[in-house]
Write an enzyme that holds these catalytic residues in place. Structure first.
Site, PDB file in Angstrom:
ATOM      1  N   MET A  30      20.326  10.276  28.929  1.00  0.00           N
ATOM      2  CA  MET A  30      21.693  10.788  28.959  1.00  0.00           C
ATOM      3  C   MET A  30      21.702  12.273  28.589  1.00  0.00           C
ATOM      4  SD  MET A  30      24.225   7.718  27.906  1.00  0.00           S
ATOM      5  CE  MET A  30      24.080   7.868  26.143  1.00  0.00           C
ATOM      6  N   LEU A  33      18.297  16.669  25.558  1.00  0.00           N
ATOM      7  CA  LEU A  33      16.928  16.205  25.350  1.00  0.00           C
ATOM      8  C   LEU A  33      16.357  16.647  24.004  1.00  0.00           C
ATOM      9  CD1 LEU A  33      15.432  16.836  28.923  1.00  0.00           C
ATOM     10  CD2 LEU A  33      16.592  14.802  28.036  1.00  0.00           C
ATOM     11  N   HIS A  37      12.709  12.150  24.056  1.00  0.00           N
ATOM     12  CA  HIS A  37      12.725  12.132  25.527  1.00  0.00           C
ATOM     13  C   HIS A  37      11.431  12.747  26.083  1.00  0.00           C
ATOM     14  CE1 HIS A  37      17.207  12.476  24.584  1.00  0.00           C
ATOM     15  NE2 HIS A  37      17.145  11.352  25.268  1.00  0.00           N
ATOM     16  N   LYS A 149      12.998   2.977  20.299  1.00  0.00           N
ATOM     17  CA  LYS A 149      14.107   3.227  19.371  1.00  0.00           C
ATOM     18  C   LYS A 149      15.316   2.369  19.753  1.00  0.00           C
ATOM     19  CE  LYS A 149      17.356   6.560  17.751  1.00  0.00           C
ATOM     20  NZ  LYS A 149      18.476   6.482  18.695  1.00  0.00           N
ATOM     21  N   GLN A 153      17.939  -2.545  23.959  1.00  0.00           N
ATOM     22  CA  GLN A 153      18.073  -2.063  25.343  1.00  0.00           C
ATOM     23  C   GLN A 153      16.782  -2.314  26.124  1.00  0.00           C
ATOM     24  OE1 GLN A 153      19.906   1.855  26.472  1.00  0.00           O
ATOM     25  NE2 GLN A 153      17.793   2.525  26.490  1.00  0.00           N
TER      26      GLN A 153
HETATM   27  P1  AMP Z   1      19.290   8.441  25.635  1.00  0.00           P
HETATM   28  O1  AMP Z   1      19.315   9.787  26.279  1.00  0.00           O
HETATM   29  O2  AMP Z   1      19.651   8.458  24.183  1.00  0.00           O
HETATM   30  O3  AMP Z   1      20.012   7.386  26.433  1.00  0.00           O
HETATM   31  O4  AMP Z   1      17.781   7.997  25.647  1.00  0.00           O
HETATM   32  C1  AMP Z   1      17.009   8.014  26.823  1.00  0.00           C
HETATM   33  C2  AMP Z   1      15.700   7.337  26.546  1.00  0.00           C
HETATM   34  O5  AMP Z   1      15.027   8.016  25.481  1.00  0.00           O
HETATM   35  C3  AMP Z   1      15.866   5.876  26.078  1.00  0.00           C
HETATM   36  O6  AMP Z   1      14.853   5.088  26.669  1.00  0.00           O
HETATM   37  C4  AMP Z   1      15.697   5.979  24.596  1.00  0.00           C
HETATM   38  O7  AMP Z   1      15.225   4.795  24.005  1.00  0.00           O
HETATM   39  C5  AMP Z   1      14.667   7.085  24.486  1.00  0.00           C
HETATM   40  N1  AMP Z   1      14.698   7.701  23.160  1.00  0.00           N
HETATM   41  C6  AMP Z   1      15.794   8.163  22.501  1.00  0.00           C
HETATM   42  N2  AMP Z   1      15.449   8.607  21.278  1.00  0.00           N
HETATM   43  C7  AMP Z   1      14.112   8.411  21.158  1.00  0.00           C
HETATM   44  C8  AMP Z   1      13.160   8.665  20.121  1.00  0.00           C
HETATM   45  N3  AMP Z   1      13.511   9.199  18.957  1.00  0.00           N
HETATM   46  N4  AMP Z   1      11.861   8.354  20.358  1.00  0.00           N
HETATM   47  C9  AMP Z   1      11.486   7.795  21.543  1.00  0.00           C
HETATM   48  N5  AMP Z   1      12.338   7.543  22.553  1.00  0.00           N
HETATM   49  C10 AMP Z   1      13.629   7.828  22.372  1.00  0.00           C
END
Ligand code: AMP
Length: 284
Positions: A30, A33, A37, A149, A153
């Site tokens: 989303m 970054l 990410h 994390k 999901q």
């Molecule tokens: P988001 O943009 O928050 O929807 O996250 C996109 C992807 O990044 C999802 O698969 C999340 O699980 C992953 N993600 C978010 N935060 C972290 C983190 N701290 N470490 C690893 N992956 C993450």
């Protein structure tokens, strides 16, 4: 690195890459970054020649009183970070490109949603599953990368891929943290200074819970009580804290095998989630 805003455009890019024999790794996000990410992009790059990153704040997964409008956005910064991380293309569709009409149907998740974020964010995982299904159909990658994390999901997406026989490999990647243990999250920018300095106590509580389990405590309710007590000392409020069998996410009182400690904690402008997976050693 190209930025593509249309479904037709991204399909073309992928068709070209596939026609030259490249395998496709996909990282849905989303945006806003951070290193979490980037770790997914790195993992995708290790396994694939062509890496697609999507940036789309999916309205379907936000409830009416949630932070859709306030969700942090900075496309210029994201583009730069994705380029530097070595992504080949960023798919950056508008909401209208993804949902030109009211969705005539949605994925309804029936398993793994009666706990954790499933209960505190009703409908959230239907929205997540629907957008991930769409993105997987649009990009048709060989593998898609998700963070541990968001463990619930990840489990639900794995179930969906299984249930609908989608020809893609789902890869789960470890949680990337700040030096003080706080899980990296786009929402961390909304913590006040005081909240930010307190927030590492969430991960500390999970580590403490994991230590209790490692040292032989196997009663779910006792561990939950201990953690609740710790978290009650914070300035925010507990949304949930639970210990569940992993990956089934079933609630059992007597823990055994692999379990997940998971929490959601609400600060003034940011609701944070985190989790810790640990193996139960034996009983005392
Ligand atoms: P988001 O943009 O928050 O929807 O996250 C996109 C992807 O990044 C999802 O698969 C999340 O699980 C992953 N993600 C978010 N935060 C972290 C983190 N701290 N470490 C690893 N992956 C993450």
């Amino acid at each position: 690195m190209k930025v593509v805003e249309t479904i037709e455009g991204i399909r073309k890019e992928i068709e070209i890459a596939k026609s030259t024999g490249q395998s496709i790794g996909f990282v849905p996000t989303m945006g806003y970054l951070h290193e979490g990410h980037l770790s997914l992009i790195n993992a995708a790059k290790k396994d694939h020649q062509f890496v697609v990153v999507s940036i789309f704040v999916n309205p379907l997964q936000f409830g009416p009183n949630e932070d859709l409008d306030r969700y942090p956005r900075d496309f210029e910064r994201d583009e730069k970070m994705a380029r530097e991380a070595g992504a080949d293309v960023v798919f950056y569709p508008s909401a209208n490109e993804m949902y030109p009409t009211n969705m005539p149907m949605m994925i309804h998740v029936t398993s793994g949603v009666h706990v954790l974020c499933g209960t505190s964010r009703p409908g959230h995982f239907d929205g997540v599953a629907t957008v991930v299904m769409k993105l997987l159909q649009i990009v048709q990658p060989h593998a898609a990368y998700f963070g541990q994390k968001d463990a619930q999901q990840l489990a639900i997406i794995m179930n969906m891929v299984d249930a609908f026989n989608i020809p893609v490999t789902i890869k789960g990647c470890p949680t990337i943290r700040e030096e003080d243990g706080l899980a990296k999250s786009s929402r961390n920018v909304y913590l006040s200074k005081q909240e930010r300095s307190e927030a590492p106590f969430l991960y500390e509580a999970l580590c403490y819970g994991a230590d209790l389990i490692r040292s032989g405590m196997t009663s779910r309710s006792k561990i939950v009580d201990e953690l609740k007590q710790r978290l009650s000392q914070g300035s925010g409020s507990i949304d949930y804290i639970d210990v569940l069998a992993y990956p089934s996410l079933e609630r059992v009182e007597q823990l055994n095998g692999k379990v997940i400690l998971a929490l959601a904690y609400a600060y003034d402008k940011a609701r944070l989630i985190d989790n810790y997976i640990v193996e139960v050693q034996g009983e005392k």
